[in-house]
Design a protein around this motif. Structure first.
Motif, PDB file in Angstrom:
ATOM      1  N   ALA A   3       0.845  -1.193   0.000  1.00  0.00           N
ATOM      2  CA  ALA A   3       0.000   0.000   0.000  1.00  0.00           C
ATOM      3  C   ALA A   3       0.877   1.238   0.000  1.00  0.00           C
ATOM      4  O   ALA A   3       1.993   1.241   0.526  1.00  0.00           O
ATOM      5  CB  ALA A   3      -0.910   0.016   1.230  1.00  0.00           C
ATOM      6  N   VAL A   5       1.779   4.595   1.598  1.00  0.00           N
ATOM      7  CA  VAL A   5       1.684   5.033   2.992  1.00  0.00           C
ATOM      8  C   VAL A   5       2.286   6.427   3.114  1.00  0.00           C
ATOM      9  O   VAL A   5       3.371   6.701   2.601  1.00  0.00           O
ATOM     10  CB  VAL A   5       2.403   4.042   3.924  1.00  0.00           C
ATOM     11  CG1 VAL A   5       2.429   4.576   5.356  1.00  0.00           C
ATOM     12  CG2 VAL A   5       1.718   2.683   3.887  1.00  0.00           C
ATOM     13  N   LYS A  17       1.609  -3.510   4.562  1.00  0.00           N
ATOM     14  CA  LYS A  17       0.626  -3.054   5.542  1.00  0.00           C
ATOM     15  C   LYS A  17      -0.362  -4.179   5.784  1.00  0.00           C
ATOM     16  O   LYS A  17      -0.605  -5.009   4.886  1.00  0.00           O
ATOM     17  CB  LYS A  17      -0.077  -1.806   4.985  1.00  0.00           C
ATOM     18  CG  LYS A  17      -0.962  -1.060   5.963  1.00  0.00           C
ATOM     19  CD  LYS A  17      -1.429   0.270   5.349  1.00  0.00           C
ATOM     20  CE  LYS A  17      -2.276   1.057   6.313  1.00  0.00           C
ATOM     21  NZ  LYS A  17      -2.651   2.384   5.777  1.00  0.00           N
ATOM     22  N   THR A  57      -3.176   5.609   4.209  1.00  0.00           N
ATOM     23  CA  THR A  57      -3.142   5.293   2.781  1.00  0.00           C
ATOM     24  C   THR A  57      -4.119   6.199   2.059  1.00  0.00           C
ATOM     25  O   THR A  57      -5.296   6.256   2.415  1.00  0.00           O
ATOM     26  CB  THR A  57      -3.505   3.813   2.532  1.00  0.00           C
ATOM     27  OG1 THR A  57      -2.477   2.987   3.106  1.00  0.00           O
ATOM     28  CG2 THR A  57      -3.606   3.517   1.045  1.00  0.00           C
ATOM     29  N   ASP A 128      -9.085   4.542   5.313  1.00  0.00           N
ATOM     30  CA  ASP A 128      -7.969   4.313   4.400  1.00  0.00           C
ATOM     31  C   ASP A 128      -8.468   4.262   2.969  1.00  0.00           C
ATOM     32  O   ASP A 128      -9.603   3.838   2.695  1.00  0.00           O
ATOM     33  CB  ASP A 128      -7.251   3.006   4.747  1.00  0.00           C
ATOM     34  CG  ASP A 128      -6.024   3.241   5.622  1.00  0.00           C
ATOM     35  OD1 ASP A 128      -5.536   4.386   5.675  1.00  0.00           O
ATOM     36  OD2 ASP A 128      -5.553   2.267   6.243  1.00  0.00           O
ATOM     37  N   ALA A 132      -3.770   0.915  -2.871  1.00  0.00           N
ATOM     38  CA  ALA A 132      -3.300  -0.274  -2.166  1.00  0.00           C
ATOM     39  C   ALA A 132      -3.859  -1.500  -2.886  1.00  0.00           C
ATOM     40  O   ALA A 132      -4.713  -1.388  -3.770  1.00  0.00           O
ATOM     41  CB  ALA A 132      -3.765  -0.250  -0.712  1.00  0.00           C
TER      42      ALA A 132
END
Length: 380
Positions: A3, A5, A17, A57, A128, A132
């Protein structure tokens, strides 16, 4: 999973992650196949959005395949190819019942104005985002829709925000046949707003920006007249002269809290978390529209700490309309336009990058390198 980050202003990384899990019976887990970087993501990247926490994310534009569903999900199933609007919304509150999905009352404990937005800081709910391999989609019976068989992922991902928002911006302008429409900002939303203005009957469309490669795209994709504001003495005077000294009927602000950021924005954002955005484009809109005209605000603004010419807007009798786009409300009409060949939203896509190059993609987009207008992140 892998992902993108956030590690601080101008620092994003691809990291391992924990894969998201079903937390509520109405959750779905989606395996992402396409995501996009939005101009609004640059506000986060520059550290200009309050409460953007390290480890977050980003990514509010994504599509994918349903990988897992909670026990109460009925409208999508494992294996469905789905598109997910950037709004997180419940579908049943006072505001959702009126189609104001961006203002849902039940999904964001941190604000009374905006609802939830994927990957857009804890100010917008702390969800999030989709840059990702997997993403948790809450309220999965309400938000995501199955992608039609005839639509590919590149088109679908653009409908999750940029195209829907540009179309909504033109809608809010209440354009009538023959109107002169000025669009400030030739990023993806501005380009889509300019193209959509024709679909609503505009007689002239003028796009204003300072980057020539984006103005070139405005001419080829949106079939618009263009003005480089850096090459004229006073953009408002220029537009007034070009519109019979009356001003435009409709002005669409697709700039907002400028994605480039100025020095004051960067200082107040990174040090004091008071990002509000420069009001320059909005003030140009107030000055450039005719008396009794309409301004549509699509640019993303935070709390405003700068002077906006509200007195001028009042004295000119202007109508100001604005909101975050209720994405899903725009889809039925946009599906028709795309299927009938009236527009191909992928015409503005300039780069397709794999997830492992997401940090480089952010740098390229932020620094306006290689003619970048709209980058997509491609996953298998």
């Amino acid at each position: 999973m892998r992902a993108m980050v956030y590690r601080g202003p101008y620092r994003v990384r691809l990291e391992e992650k924990e894969r998201p899990a079903v937390e509520h019976p109405n959750d779905a887990i989606v395996r992402v196949t396409r995501a996009a970087i939005c101009g609004s993501d640059l506000h986060l990247y520059h550290g200009m959005m309050p409460d953007t926490r390290v480890g977050t994310t980003f990514g509010h534009e994504f599509v994918g395949v349903v990988d897992e569903v909670g026990p109460s999900v009925r409208h999508v199933k494992v294996g469905d190819r789905v598109m997910v609007p950037f709004n997180v919304f419940c579908g049943s509150c006072f505001f959702c019942a009126r189609g104001l999905y961006a203002n849902c009352h039940n999904v964001n404990p941190n604000a009374t104005a905006v609802g939830g937005i994927y990957g857009y800081s804890h100010t917008c709910g702390g969800y999030d985002g989709g840059q990702a391999e997997y993403v948790r989609v809450p309220l999965a019976d309400v938000g995501p829709s199955v992608i039609p068989d005839w639509m590919d992922d590149d088109v679908a991902v653009l409908l999750t925000d940029a195209l829907a928002t540009g179309y909504f911006g033109a809608q809010l302008g209440d354009i009538v046949e023959g109107d002169v429409v000025v669009v400030f900002g030739a990023g993806p939303v501005g380009l889509y707003a300019a193209r959509s203005a024709w679909l609503m009957g505009a007689g002239r469309v003028i796009v204003v920006d300072h980057l020539e490669y984006r103005l070139d795209k405005a001419r080829s994709f949106a079939h618009a007249e263009t003005v480089n504001f850096a090459e004229v003495d006073d953009i408002v005077v220029y537009l007034k002269r070009d519109t019979g000294h009356l001003g435009a009927d409709v002005v669409i602000d697709a700039v907002g809290a400028e994605a480039d950021g100025n020095l004051l924005q960067h200082v107040t954002a990174t040090k004091l978390k008071l990002q509000g955005g420069s009001p320059v484009a909005l003030n140009w809109a107030i000055d450039a529209v005719r008396k009794g005209g309409t301004i549509s605000v699509m640019g993303a603004y935070g709390p405003m700490f700068s002077a906006v010419k509200f007195g001028d807007a009042m004295n000119k009798g202007l109508t100001l309309r604005m909101n975050q786009c209720p994405v899903k409300r725009q889809w039925p009409r946009l599906f028709e336009h795309i299927r009938n060949g009236y527009l191909d939203p992928t015409d503005i896509v300039t780069h397709r990058v794999p997830l492992e190059h997401v940090a480089e993609a952010y740098h390229m987009f932020s620094a306006k390198l290689d003619g970048c207008i709209k980058p997509l992140i491609v996953l298998n």
